[in-house]
Design an enzyme around this catalytic site. Structure first.
Site, PDB file in Angstrom:
ATOM      1  CG  ASP A   1      10.856  27.291  58.976  1.00  0.00           C
ATOM      2  OD1 ASP A   1      10.022  27.639  58.105  1.00  0.00           O
ATOM      3  OD2 ASP A   1      12.003  26.926  58.701  1.00  0.00           O
TER       4      ASP A   1
ATOM      5  NE  ARG B   1      10.582  28.480  55.397  1.00  0.00           N
ATOM      6  CZ  ARG B   1      11.867  28.822  55.263  1.00  0.00           C
ATOM      7  NH1 ARG B   1      12.280  29.326  54.124  1.00  0.00           N
ATOM      8  NH2 ARG B   1      12.704  28.659  56.251  1.00  0.00           N
TER       9      ARG B   1
END
Ligand SMILES: [Zn+2]
Length: 190
Positions: free
Chosen positions: A121, A123
């Site tokens: 992840d 992000r």
């Protein structure tokens, strides 16, 4: 940062749509749907693009349901819907679709990203923080099950109270949601 705003009327109701442009590429844009008195409600959803789920209505994830449910809630009492044009949890469409190919062979999304050598992840929420602070919002009720999202905003100085966003699993999304819960640490009911 460049910015454009226009009224937006959807099946959910009336809002203002803002586009914040942080660079030359499409994924450098952050969209915000502003509804009603968001400073009073402090309700915020931060979602990153899922073209397969949100546009093509793929049944293997919960992104479309999360989008719909959070837009409903934000239109009920006011709030901000912040949309990052960053598919594949920020890793890009090519990586995401390579991951989907591995998923079709039986890997879950976490293991598929590991097999591709990509952080599960990756992000970053710096632009989201900048956008929220631009709206004078430094305290939010965040619609999310994702602890990373909470930490991402908090590390930018936003105070976060988490609001759960549970959607009904479909037969196709059940395995994906189990991976989110067990490997990504999302707060989801078994
Ligand atoms: Zn999705």
């Amino acid at each position: 940062m460049n910015r454009a705003s226009a009224p937006l009327i959807t099946n959910f109701g009336s809002s203002l749509l803002h586009c914040f442009s942080f660079g030359d590429h499409e994924e450098d844009n952050v969209l915000v749907i502003e509804v009603g008195n968001f400073r009073l409600s402090r309700l915020v959803r931060v979602q990153s693009a899922c073209y397969t789920g949100e546009i093509f209505a793929s049944v293997d994830c919960d992104c479309h349901e999360q989008l719909t449910r959070s837009l409903e809630l934000i239109h009920e009492g006011g709030g901000l819907f912040v949309y990052m044009l960053a598919d594949g949890r920020g890793a890009g469409l090519l990586t995401k679709i390579r991951g989907l190919a591995l998923a079709a062979d039986g890997l879950d999304t976490f293991d598929a990203y590991q097999a591709l050598g990509v952080e599960p992840d990756p992000r970053s929420y710096e632009r989201v923080v900048e956008v929220l602070l631009g709206f004078d919002v430094d305290e939010v009720r965040l619609l999310t099950n994702n602890p990373r999202k909470v930490m991402g905003l908090e590390s930018g100085g936003i105070r976060v109270q988490r609001e759960p966003l549970q959607v009904e699993p479909t037969p196709g999304s059940r395995a994906y949601l189990a991976t989110k819960r067990e490997k990504f640490g999302h707060y989801l009911e078994p």
